[in-house]
Write a protein that holds these residues in place. Structure first.
Motif, short mmCIF file in Angstrom:
data_model
loop_
_atom_site.label_atom_id
_atom_site.label_comp_id
_atom_site.label_asym_id
_atom_site.label_seq_id
_atom_site.Cartn_x
_atom_site.Cartn_y
_atom_site.Cartn_z
N PHE A 63 0.82 -1.21 0.00
CA PHE A 63 0.00 0.00 0.00
C PHE A 63 0.86 1.27 0.00
O PHE A 63 0.41 2.32 0.43
N LEU A 64 2.11 1.15 -0.45
CA LEU A 64 3.01 2.31 -0.42
C LEU A 64 2.58 3.37 -1.41
O LEU A 64 2.13 3.06 -2.51
N GLU A 124 4.04 6.49 -3.69
CA GLU A 124 5.29 7.05 -4.19
C GLU A 124 5.51 8.38 -3.48
O GLU A 124 4.56 9.11 -3.22
N LYS A 131 -6.54 -4.77 -1.84
CA LYS A 131 -5.71 -3.77 -2.50
C LYS A 131 -6.46 -3.04 -3.61
O LYS A 131 -6.50 -1.81 -3.66
N ASN A 146 -7.65 1.04 -3.64
CA ASN A 146 -7.30 2.02 -4.66
C ASN A 146 -8.54 2.51 -5.40
O ASN A 146 -8.64 3.68 -5.77
N GLY A 153 -9.13 16.15 -2.48
CA GLY A 153 -8.56 17.29 -3.19
C GLY A 153 -9.00 17.27 -4.64
O GLY A 153 -8.82 16.27 -5.33
N GLY A 157 -3.83 10.38 -11.27
CA GLY A 157 -2.95 9.74 -12.25
C GLY A 157 -2.02 8.78 -11.55
O GLY A 157 -2.30 8.33 -10.43
N CYS A 206 -1.08 3.50 -10.50
CA CYS A 206 -1.85 2.57 -9.67
C CYS A 206 -3.36 2.81 -9.66
O CYS A 206 -4.13 1.88 -9.95
N LYS A 246 2.22 13.64 -9.46
CA LYS A 246 1.96 14.33 -8.20
C LYS A 246 3.30 14.87 -7.73
O LYS A 246 4.36 14.44 -8.24
C1 UGA Z 1 -1.55 4.90 -4.62
C2 UGA Z 1 -2.17 4.60 -3.24
O1 UGA Z 1 -2.38 5.84 -2.54
C3 UGA Z 1 -1.25 3.70 -2.41
O2 UGA Z 1 -1.89 3.37 -1.19
C4 UGA Z 1 -0.97 2.41 -3.21
O3 UGA Z 1 -0.10 1.55 -2.53
C5 UGA Z 1 -0.35 2.79 -4.54
O4 UGA Z 1 -1.24 3.64 -5.25
C6 UGA Z 1 -0.12 1.51 -5.30
O5 UGA Z 1 -1.10 0.85 -5.66
O6 UGA Z 1 1.04 1.10 -5.46
P1 UGA Z 1 0.31 6.56 -5.56
O7 UGA Z 1 -0.04 6.04 -6.90
O8 UGA Z 1 1.75 6.67 -5.18
O9 UGA Z 1 -0.36 5.65 -4.40
O10 UGA Z 1 -0.31 8.01 -5.46
P2 UGA Z 1 -1.41 8.75 -4.59
O11 UGA Z 1 -0.77 9.53 -3.56
O12 UGA Z 1 -2.48 7.81 -4.20
O13 UGA Z 1 -1.99 9.75 -5.70
C7 UGA Z 1 -2.64 9.24 -6.87
C8 UGA Z 1 -3.20 10.37 -7.69
O14 UGA Z 1 -4.33 10.95 -7.04
C9 UGA Z 1 -2.24 11.52 -7.96
O15 UGA Z 1 -2.39 11.93 -9.30
C10 UGA Z 1 -2.68 12.60 -7.01
O16 UGA Z 1 -2.36 13.90 -7.42
C11 UGA Z 1 -4.20 12.35 -7.04
N1 UGA Z 1 -4.90 12.92 -5.87
C12 UGA Z 1 -4.62 12.48 -4.62
C13 UGA Z 1 -5.92 13.86 -6.07
O17 UGA Z 1 -6.22 14.25 -7.22
N2 UGA Z 1 -6.59 14.34 -4.99
C14 UGA Z 1 -6.30 13.93 -3.73
O18 UGA Z 1 -6.97 14.42 -2.79
C15 UGA Z 1 -5.30 12.98 -3.53
#
Ligand code: UGA
Length: 463
Positions: free
Chosen positions: A168-169, A171, A219, A223, A266, A272, A275, A335
């Protein structure tokens, strides 16, 4: 990042294991370095020989804060080794963690071929009983399939069990997420292999034990839910624009309800990365393959496609036809805090603008996209030079501290479209720039949205 090393409590005596981690990508390398910091002996198996050579020299191929320090610690203590050879990595290990990619196929189903190859290779190299812990994101039922494949290649007398132990990490926060997990999920249909995987983690960490198919689904479902929350926020933001409201306080108010929570509400140009979109599509494909209609997941995906499209639509509404117009896009990463541009909303905006014939320049403090290298500039003010509009597409902290006067001086126009709420409104306006954001409508009294309630009020008054 010494606090990470210090926080990484060594496992109690008797709980140190030898682990083979298969795949030194973002998940595998993080898991390998963190397991070594927990005191385990980690053999990381990676088929890319150049990558292995770089890692042995302590060079981290990805941008992940704190990972270089953990890699250095692991190499120095000799608890972390890298090899291309399964026969070096597998014998002696009680658990082999599979951390290879499961990229989406064009129809949304995950491509499980790397996983199947890893399971087969590792099982064939086992010299005793082995547990395969699947970290890669997979559809339910994959564990059974891998167990069958592993049994076919394992030597006689070697038993290979498969446990689901999804990752669940996030990036850019991967190390902190590893050491402070919301939950460690362990899905197995037999107790002993589940124990072997659970023993890798400190016993104080929150643990969910369940059957293997359920663990596999946790998982994807997590997501998909995060994706839904973001799509909901973007839908509300779109509605705010139409009814003359402001999405920032609306979503803050929604998130203050502890049953809902404020994270992942947000709004912006959509989600994007490698994941959320992939796992949402994977969930949809899984549901459809068993004749179940995943209506909410499909809606979340559709809203995300709209959230991206509307950025270019907004620019066209502000500027008119975009052909030949000079636009600077600040941010390429999906992000902040990462150099990853996979499925990046910022890139989708750039591509949408190019498709309309706009003249685009870009800047990102860390990320780059090889196909767009000719558009990339070395600093944000250079990217903005001569632009009619600047679009802020990734919420990098450095964009919040841009000097609006210098930015205005570089531009030919005065419009800034801030998709991620980075720029300070007052200072931006004071520099003579017109700041446009998503999710904010004009609250004029005779807004069309007032007409219906006014009629209803008058109906009541006149009746
Ligand atoms: C995501 C999950 O948060 C992790 O828990 C999971 O382990 C990971 O996928 C995976 O499957 O490996 P990640 O892809 O690193 O992590 O990125 P997030 O922080 O989840 O952000 C994903 C997207 O959502 C980004 O484009 C971010 O800008 C967007 N986002 C996030 C929003 O548009 N609004 C928000 O409030 C939060």
């Amino acid at each position: 990042m010494n606090h990470i090393s210090l926080r990484a409590a060594a496992p109690p005596p008797g709980r140190v294991s030898t682990v083979c981690v298969v795949g030194a990508g973002y998940v595998g390398l993080t898991a390998a370095a963190c397991l070594a910091a927990l005191g385990h002996r980690v053999h990381c198996l990676e088929r890319d020989a150049e990558q292995v050579a770089r890692l042995r020299r302590g060079q981290v191929p990805i941008y992940e804060p704190g990972l270089d320090q953990l890699l250095a610690d692991g190499l120095r203590s000799d608890r972390l080794r890298f090899t291309t050879e399964a026969r070096e990595a597998v014998p002696g290990a009680t658990v082999a963690m599979l951390c290879v990619g499961t990229p989406p196929r064009p129809d949304g189903r995950p491509d499980l071929r790397q996983l199947a190859a890893a399971a087969t290779e590792v099982a064939a190299a086992a010299t005793g009983d082995l547990v395969l812990a699947v970290k890669s994101t997979v559809p339910p039922g994959t564990g059974e399939a891998l167990e069958l494949l592993a049994a076919l290649s394992a030597a006689p007398g070697c038993r290979v069990d498969v446990v689901s132990n999804p990752e669940f990490l996030r990036e850019s926060q991967a190390i902190d997420d590893f050491f402070e997990p919301d939950r460690v999920v362990i899905g197995a249909d037999e107790p002993e292999p589940a124990e072997a995987v659970a023993d890798l983690y400190p016993p104080s960490w929150p643990m969910l034990r369940c059957d293997r198919r359920s663990a596999e689904l946790v998982k994807c479902a997590s997501n998909a839910f995060l994706a839904m929350k973001i799509s909901f926020a973007n839908e509300i933001a779109g509605l705010c624009e139409r009814v003359g409201a402001d999405a920032v306080p609306v979503l803050a108010g929604v998130g203050m309800d502890h049953r809902i929570g404020s994270s992942f509400l947000g709004h912006g140009p959509g989600f994007g990365g490698s994941c959320l979109g992939k796992d949402l599509s994977g969930l949809i494909a899984t549901a459809e393959s068993v004749g179940f209609d995943p209506a909410l997941s499909r809606a979340a995906r559709d809203v995300n496609a709209w959230a991206r499209r509307r950025v270019v639509d907004r620019l066209a509404a502000l500027l008119g036809p975009l052909a030949g117009r000079r636009v600077a896009v600040l941010g390429l990463a999906f992000k902040p805090g990462t150099d990853d541009v996979r499925d990046s909303p910022a890139l989708a905006v750039v591509q949408g603008l190019l498709d309309q014939g706009a003249d685009v320049s870009t800047y990102d403090p860390v990320a780059s996209a090889p196909a767009l290298a000719h558009l990339q500039r070395d600093d944000p003010y250079l990217a903005a030079r001569g632009a009619e509009v600047v679009v802020v597409a990734t919420a990098w902290p450095e964009f919040a501290t841009l000097d609006p006067v210098t930015l205005a001086g570089s531009m030919d126009g005065h419009l800034v479209l801030d998709l991620v709420g980075s720029l300070p409104p007052a200072a931006t306006a004071a520099a003579g720039l017109e700041l446009s954001t998503l999710g904010r409508g004009t609250p004029d009294t005779f807004h069309p949205v007032v007409v219906a309630p006014l009629e209803w009020c008058l109906d009541a008054a006149l009746s």
